[in-house]
Design an enzyme around this catalytic site. Structure first.
Site, short mmCIF file in Angstrom:
data_model
loop_
_atom_site.label_atom_id
_atom_site.label_comp_id
_atom_site.label_asym_id
_atom_site.label_seq_id
_atom_site.Cartn_x
_atom_site.Cartn_y
_atom_site.Cartn_z
N GLY A 187 0.82 -1.21 0.00
CA GLY A 187 0.00 0.00 0.00
C GLY A 187 0.85 1.25 0.00
O GLY A 187 1.88 1.34 -0.66
N GLY A 188 0.38 2.22 0.80
CA GLY A 188 1.05 3.53 0.85
C GLY A 188 2.51 3.44 1.25
O GLY A 188 3.30 4.34 0.95
N GLY A 228 17.99 13.07 -32.53
CA GLY A 228 17.62 13.52 -31.20
C GLY A 228 18.57 13.01 -30.14
O GLY A 228 18.84 13.69 -29.14
N ALA A 229 19.12 11.81 -30.36
CA ALA A 229 20.01 11.24 -29.35
C ALA A 229 21.31 12.05 -29.28
O ALA A 229 21.88 12.22 -28.21
CB ALA A 229 20.30 9.79 -29.69
#
Ligand code: HXC
Length: 509
Positions: A170-171, A401-402
């Site tokens: 959970g949390g 882009g790389a």
């Protein structure tokens, strides 16, 4: 002393602490786990632990809680040293209500977090917990909120390390996720927001805890784990290693270590033929000080390699593409891995060495639809934002882009070097001629090879970029180590003021 009653009380309480820890130890050892206190003493230098709040108890009464007391409320907290350096620690005790987090338990963790932030010392937490203590309701949820807020305040100020040594349900999973490192111990650590039973109820899927959120899953599939370790002792050793590369806080520099020559050299690792793969680990080992490379997320997004190393004794962060996995292309996952690591280095004053051999961001419907645009943008963001010394070496392919994203001059990298065989271009020759000469190739297909060769001669080399000042020098593979050491030495006093002043940026997610 006129009244020995308070001392008698303390003796009794200490005895009670010892008894409850003995009971907890039996159950923990039966599950193959260490106790909360054994974890702390196993990590810290012998005799260095000062405990805080050992007598704190919860004040809940609902659902029979008034009958269940446990000194310390299921978490041991305090401070000590690791290899002589001050750290703050907390360690959850699964023996009391499954290490679940109630209000008092949360307050104890908040107190060590506050002290760690105020004193500029790393925080290390051992997590072993069933999550929010059900019987304490919203008080325990509030406790998590208080911890999360402190994790965020501490982010970029002090190193935060979570060791997951049991369930973290959970949390409880969110605090490690907000920290810098999540180390999971194989066989005993699980992390999930909702466990297998709830998953089955809601979606009908049957899954065991290990498959849903065990160390292997988080180490290789989700990227939640920074490292997975075979035992608790190995996890403690990994904590010591991580701390050895980092400063205690963002205002200090990492400690200098003695320099040691690598055991191999960089010649003959990179094949001349750009389509031939090699293992970037070999190159990193040949550049960095002997045995100093310490990889983070080694089994996640393996097309990129990130980790700490040393150059002439100086702590650095290394980012490298991995040509032996997916040809080293950039993906959503590798973008997340690289950007987070670069930001970590920047926060803690570690210079970044980038080794680039990348044909580009990977094409494909799946990657496009899952948002490679926003994930890939994180790499640009992280490099542009980072003001620590940055050195990039373009090894072979450096396309599109790389080229820009992975530590180019345009994003503020201080020195960029290239090997003679580097191909810095918008894209590879084959792809480029198909676009530029589409009509010519359709009419005369036999011209294709000539056109590719012409494009290579014109664009697939480092000199176009060097002419424009985007590359500082073309160097031989054997020179990478000495040039990188010299560059970081030159940049060792680098200070940059960020303009315009702002509260914070808004990094893509
Ligand atoms: C109170 C808890 C507890 C919890 C476990 N215990 N989790 N008590 N609150 N959350 C108690 C058990 O009742 C038991 O008490 C003891 O701890 C040991 O648990 P077992 O179930 O016997 O152990 P095991 O079989 O190893 O299973 C461990 C477990 C399981 C996987 C953690 O207990 C479990 O699934 N717990 C609930 C996990 C969960 O759903 N948590 C989410 C809570 S909601 P006795 O007295 O018998 O020894 C949440 C939201 C926060 O966390 C959101 C913040 C953003």
């Amino acid at each position: 002393m006129s009244d020995d009653r308070p001392i008698g009380d303390t003796v009794e309480r200490r005895e009670e602490l010892r008894r409850q820890e003995e009971a907890s130890a039996e159950r923990q050892h039966a599950r193959g786990k260490l106790t909360a206190r054994e974890r702390i003493t196993g990590l810290l230098d012998a005799g260095s632990f000062t405990e805080l709040d050992p007598y704190v108890e919860h004040r809940a009464s609902a659902l029979g809680m008034d009958q269940r007391k446990w000194l310390g409320d299921g978490v041991v907290t305090g401070s000590g040293t690791v290899d002589g350096r001050r750290v703050y620690v907390y360690s959850q005790d699964f023996g009391f209500m499954g290490g679940s987090l109630g209000a008092a338990h949360a307050r104890k963790i908040c107190r060590v977090l506050d002290l760690a932030i105020q004193n500029g010392a790393p925080i290390i937490g051992f997590h072993d917990s069933g999550g929010a203590r059900i019987q304490e309701g919203v008080a325990s949820l509030g406790g998590y909120g208080e911890i999360f807020r402190r994790n965020v305040q501490a982010s970029g100020v002090i190193p935060q390390i979570a060791v997951i040594a049991g369930p973290t349900a959970g949390g409880a999973s969110y605090s490690p996720a907000l920290m810098d490192f999540t180390l999971m111990v194989e066989g005993i650590a699980t992390m999930f927001i909702t466990g297998p039973r709830v998953v089955k109820q809601v979606t009908g899927e049957e899954v065991d805890p290990e498959t849903l959120g065990g160390a292997e899953t988080h180490g290789s599939v989700t990227g939640v784990a920074s490292l997975t370790l075979g035992s608790e002792a190995e996890a403690m050793e990994a904590v010591r290693m991580i701390l050895s590369y980092l400063p205690p806080n963002n205002l200090d520099d990492p400690a200098q270590a003695p320099s040691s020559e690598p055991s191999r050299d960089t010649m003959d690792i990179i094949p001349d033929e750009s389509s031939q793969a090699y293992d970037t680990h070999d190159l990193i080992d040949a550049i960095t000080d002997a045995g100093s490379f310490f990889e983070i997320q080694p089994f996640y997004a393996m097309n990129a390699v990130v980790g700490f190393g040393r150059l002439g004794g100086r702590s650095i962060g290394v980012v490298a593409s991995q040509p032996s996995v997916m040809a080293g292309t950039m993906t959503i996952d590798s973008s997340d891995k690289i950007s987070r690591f670069v930001r970590l280095c920047d926060a803690f004053n570690l210079p970044v060495l980038t080794l680039q051999d990348v044909p580009g961001y990977i094409p494909g419907v799946d990657q496009e639809h899952r948002g490679i645009i926003r994930h890939g943008a994180k790499v640009i963001y992280a490099y542009s934002e980072a003001t620590v010394p940055k050195v990039t070496v373009i090894l072979r392919k450096s396309y599109g882009g790389a080229y820009i994203a992975l530590g180019s001059k345009h994003l503020g990298t201080d020195f960029v070097y290239a090997l003679p065989g580097a191909e810095v271009a918008v894209m590879g020759a084959e792809g480029a001629v198909e676009i530029v000469y589409r009509r010519e190739i359709a009419a005369e297909p036999e011209k294709r090879d000539d056109l590719i060769a012409k494009y290579r001669e014109e664009f697939s080399n480092p000199y176009q970029a060097a002419k424009l000042g985007f590359i500082d020098d073309v160097i031989e593979p054997g020179e990478i180590r000495e040039r990188a050491i010299a560059a970081f030495e030159l940049l060792s006093k680098k200070r940059v003021k960020v303009h315009p002043p702002k509260k914070h940026g808004n990094m893509p997610v």
